[in-house]
Design a protein around this motif. Structure first.
Motif, PDB file in Angstrom:
ATOM      1  N   PRO A 294       0.820  -1.215   0.000  1.00  0.00           N
ATOM      2  CA  PRO A 294       0.000   0.000   0.000  1.00  0.00           C
ATOM      3  C   PRO A 294       0.851   1.262   0.000  1.00  0.00           C
ATOM      4  N   ALA A 295       0.245   2.363  -0.421  1.00  0.00           N
ATOM      5  CA  ALA A 295       0.924   3.656  -0.412  1.00  0.00           C
ATOM      6  C   ALA A 295       1.158   4.105   1.031  1.00  0.00           C
ATOM      7  N   ALA A 296       2.216   4.847   1.239  1.00  0.00           N
ATOM      8  CA  ALA A 296       2.534   5.337   2.577  1.00  0.00           C
ATOM      9  C   ALA A 296       1.528   6.376   3.046  1.00  0.00           C
ATOM     10  N   GLU A 297       0.898   7.084   2.095  1.00  0.00           N
ATOM     11  CA  GLU A 297      -0.097   8.093   2.421  1.00  0.00           C
ATOM     12  C   GLU A 297      -1.073   8.201   1.269  1.00  0.00           C
ATOM     13  N   PRO A 298      -2.303   8.687   1.503  1.00  0.00           N
ATOM     14  CA  PRO A 298      -3.281   8.827   0.412  1.00  0.00           C
ATOM     15  C   PRO A 298      -2.703   9.659  -0.727  1.00  0.00           C
ATOM     16  N   GLY A 299      -2.873   9.148  -1.941  1.00  0.00           N
ATOM     17  CA  GLY A 299      -2.323   9.822  -3.105  1.00  0.00           C
ATOM     18  C   GLY A 299      -0.922   9.384  -3.449  1.00  0.00           C
ATOM     19  N   GLY A 300      -0.273   8.632  -2.543  1.00  0.00           N
ATOM     20  CA  GLY A 300       1.069   8.133  -2.812  1.00  0.00           C
ATOM     21  C   GLY A 300       1.057   6.947  -3.744  1.00  0.00           C
ATOM     22  N   LEU A 301       2.216   6.367  -3.956  1.00  0.00           N
ATOM     23  CA  LEU A 301       2.346   5.291  -4.931  1.00  0.00           C
ATOM     24  C   LEU A 301       2.152   3.928  -4.284  1.00  0.00           C
ATOM     25  N   VAL A 302       1.270   3.132  -4.895  1.00  0.00           N
ATOM     26  CA  VAL A 302       1.086   1.735  -4.521  1.00  0.00           C
ATOM     27  C   VAL A 302       2.078   0.907  -5.331  1.00  0.00           C
ATOM     28  N   GLU A 303       2.706  -0.079  -4.701  1.00  0.00           N
ATOM     29  CA  GLU A 303       3.667  -0.932  -5.384  1.00  0.00           C
ATOM     30  C   GLU A 303       3.064  -2.310  -5.625  1.00  0.00           C
ATOM     31  N   VAL A 304       3.223  -2.823  -6.832  1.00  0.00           N
ATOM     32  CA  VAL A 304       2.842  -4.189  -7.155  1.00  0.00           C
ATOM     33  C   VAL A 304       4.106  -4.938  -7.539  1.00  0.00           C
ATOM     34  N   LYS A 305       4.465  -5.922  -6.715  1.00  0.00           N
ATOM     35  CA  LYS A 305       5.660  -6.722  -6.979  1.00  0.00           C
ATOM     36  C   LYS A 305       5.306  -7.891  -7.885  1.00  0.00           C
ATOM     37  N   LEU A 306       6.144  -8.124  -8.888  1.00  0.00           N
ATOM     38  CA  LEU A 306       5.898  -9.170  -9.879  1.00  0.00           C
ATOM     39  C   LEU A 306       6.801 -10.377  -9.639  1.00  0.00           C
ATOM     40  N   ALA A 307       6.393 -11.506 -10.213  1.00  0.00           N
ATOM     41  CA  ALA A 307       7.123 -12.759 -10.018  1.00  0.00           C
ATOM     42  C   ALA A 307       8.529 -12.708 -10.618  1.00  0.00           C
ATOM     43  N   ASN A 308       8.747 -11.849 -11.613  1.00  0.00           N
ATOM     44  CA  ASN A 308      10.063 -11.776 -12.243  1.00  0.00           C
ATOM     45  C   ASN A 308      11.045 -10.903 -11.475  1.00  0.00           C
ATOM     46  N   GLY A 309      10.609 -10.378 -10.313  1.00  0.00           N
ATOM     47  CA  GLY A 309      11.497  -9.579  -9.489  1.00  0.00           C
ATOM     48  C   GLY A 309      11.352  -8.085  -9.668  1.00  0.00           C
ATOM     49  N   ALA A 310      10.650  -7.651 -10.715  1.00  0.00           N
ATOM     50  CA  ALA A 310      10.437  -6.230 -10.945  1.00  0.00           C
ATOM     51  C   ALA A 310       9.206  -5.755 -10.179  1.00  0.00           C
ATOM     52  N   SER A 311       9.043  -4.442 -10.098  1.00  0.00           N
ATOM     53  CA  SER A 311       7.875  -3.847  -9.458  1.00  0.00           C
ATOM     54  C   SER A 311       7.288  -2.772 -10.350  1.00  0.00           C
ATOM     55  N   LEU A 312       5.978  -2.599 -10.249  1.00  0.00           N
ATOM     56  CA  LEU A 312       5.259  -1.519 -10.913  1.00  0.00           C
ATOM     57  C   LEU A 312       4.697  -0.597  -9.842  1.00  0.00           C
TER      58      LEU A 312
END
Length: 531
Positions: A294-312
């Motif tokens: 989850p984002a650290a604060e509202p409006g911040g960036l949510v991270e999605v970690k992928l199986a290949n080791g990268a993140s979006l």
């Protein structure tokens, strides 16, 4: 063989041929060989760039090769590629004849660069909606790279070969004599499996991507609708999907999508992807999400970690991960999957012609499967855990009218039996008496509903006891900036049209969230994306 309407349509396509091709038939005296000869004669008569030869010496008869004249480029079909495979035949004719594919040039370059010799054999059935994607992908690879060969084999027509090689599910692909893949795969998935460095290269590309305004995780009807609605707002939109189309790809006939009288799952999935790409959405296929931060604060960036080791990273995320077939969870099920345990009666039913099978599940899906299979196999036993069937009454009446169907109520499957290579039976427990008995059979078709693909979200956001993502009327989850839609959520009635509507709702809610929360500062955004 072809009616006049089909000849007219095919003739129009064949005007796109650039290079001359030969149809080289291998025939015997059987009825199917006569049908194939008639089909090939009809095709050859439609273009002066096509010639027909009847001197083929392939051991499989009837079969034929489509050869680019004077070159090693060719693809082969063993059997008559009609039904779902007629499109595969048309594309093979065009591509061998020099008409360019619509696949990405980057992917085609990967195919051309593959080193080594590859002999692919694909077993299909004419009623399988997943098989054409596999056949077409491998045919295209054979056209692009002359060191790749492919033959598509109608399993129902070559039953002895299917039995000898223990093929019990379609599509089944052999590479150089060994099982390579079972089930639906597309060109990108096949290339990724052969080109072992492709996953690392793709991960590097993903790491370089700037954050999105809306990131959709999942590419089914809900995800496609969400992506289109977001992109039409003029905001940066991405889709990360393990396989675009999702569960729809495994659906045979669709007749309840409003305004569309009839379509098929793969056709609808293709249309969904085309619609998404037309709106300039960044589509990242073959990407499995493994964690949500989850984002650290509202409006911040949510991270999605992928199986290949990268993140979006994204200012908002819409989860539309869908569902998968529920398994019985009994000993032997995993061991004999695709060795007699199957989940798609339309695809795999023809491989069990003249054999005894069971269908597990008495809902609409199970009863429909039993009805379909009864027309192909020797005998069907339908097993329902409850004391009564749950299917619509009209389906129950049809089922009970069939002479080769038995119905077992209050039955609990306890074990899949086999000889180490294939299914030989099923162990059942009568829930009333406790008596355990065994059924001798060769196939088991599991039709007991779906499970949401949400295990990776456990302890991150609120899930229902069934594992569904809890959402409100706007598609909001328990995590700010994260929304969800479709079969993975608590929205009732798992239907395509409902998933599409839920995807649109979640997308509009995500847009509302974005305009109410300021974007992070550019410096902070760059720092997170580079992390």
């Amino acid at each position: 063989m072809l009616d006049e309407t089909l000849k007219t349509q095919l003739g129009a396509y064949l005007q796109k041929l650039v290079m001359p091709i030969e149809l080289v038939a291998s025939l015997d005296g059987g009825e199917k060989s006569r049908e194939l000869q008639a089909l090939l004669a009809d095709i050859a008569a439609l273009s002066d760039k096509i010639s027909l030869r009847l001197d083929g010496d392939d051991a499989r008869k009837p079969s034929f090769a489509i050869v680019r004249t004077g070159t090693p480029v060719q693809v082969r079909f063993a059997g008559l590629p009609m039904g779902h495979e007629f499109t595969s035949l048309v594309l093979a004719l065009l591509q061998v004849g020099g008409h360019p594919s619509k696949e990405s040039q980057e992917l085609l370059a990967q195919v051309a660069a593959l080193e080594g010799d590859y002999e692919f054999e694909t077993y299909f059935s004419l009623s399988c909606q997943n098989c054409p994607d596999v056949v077409q992908a491998l045919n295209l690879m054979a056209v692009v790279n002359p060191r790749i060969r492919h033959v598509a084999i109608d399993g129902a027509l070559f039953q002895d070969e299917v039995g000898r090689r223990e093929v019990m599910a379609v599509p089944t692909v052999f590479l150089n004599g060994q099982v390579f893949e079972q089930g639906r795969v597309d060109l990108a998935q096949i290339v990724a499996k052969l080109d072992t460095n492709s996953a690392a290269r793709e991960a590097d590309k993903i790491r370089a991507k700037a954050p999105y305004d809306v990131l959709v995780v999942g590419g089914g009807p809900a995800g496609a609708a969400a992506a289109v609605y977001a992109a039409r707002k003029g905001i940066r939109t991405g889709v990360a999907a393990e396989r675009f189309g999702g569960q729809v790809l495994d659906t045979m006939g669709i007749e309840n999508l409003i305004s569309v009288e009839h379509t098929e799952g793969p056709k609808l999935a293709s249309a969904l992807e085309a619609n998404v790409r037309a709106n300039e959405v960044d589509v990242m296929n073959l990407q499995r999400a493994e964690a949500l931060v989850p984002a650290a604060e509202p409006g911040g960036l949510v991270e999605v970690k992928l199986a290949n080791g990268a993140s979006l990273f994204s200012r908002s995320v819409i989860l539309s991960t869908g569902a998968r077939w529920r398994q019985m969870g009994v000993p032997g099920e995993d061991e004999y999957r695709n060795k007699g345990v199957a989940y798609c009666p339309h695809c795999d039913g023809p491989l069990f012609k003249g054999k005894r099978v069971a269908v597990i599940g008495g809902g609409n899906s199970g009863v429909e499967a039993a009805i379909d299979l009864a027309g192909v196999v020797a005998h069907v036993t339908l097993v329902e855990f409850d004391v009564k069937l749950r299917a619509d009454e009209v389906l129950q009446r049809k089922l009970r009218s069939l002479p080769n169907v038995d119905i077992v109520l209050n039955g609990q499957t306890t074990e899949v039996l086999g000889d180490g290579r294939k299914v030989t039976g099923l162990a059942l427990r009568d829930r009333a008496s406790g008596e355990v008995r065994q059924l001798a059979l060769e196939g088991i078709f599991v039709q007991i509903g779906l499970l949401p693909n949400t295990e990776w979200l456990k302890d991150t956001l609120e899930l229902s006891p069934r594992g569904e993502i809890v959402v409100d009327a706007h598609g909001r989850t328990s995590v700010p900036g994260v929304f969800a839609a479709g079969d993975a959520t608590t929205v009732p009635y798992k239907q395509i049209v409902i998933a599409m509507g839920a995807g649109a709702t979640a997308s509009l809610a995500a847009f509302d969230y974005l305009i109410r929360h300021a974007a992070p500062a550019p410096a902070a955004t760059a720092a997170v994306a580079a992390a």
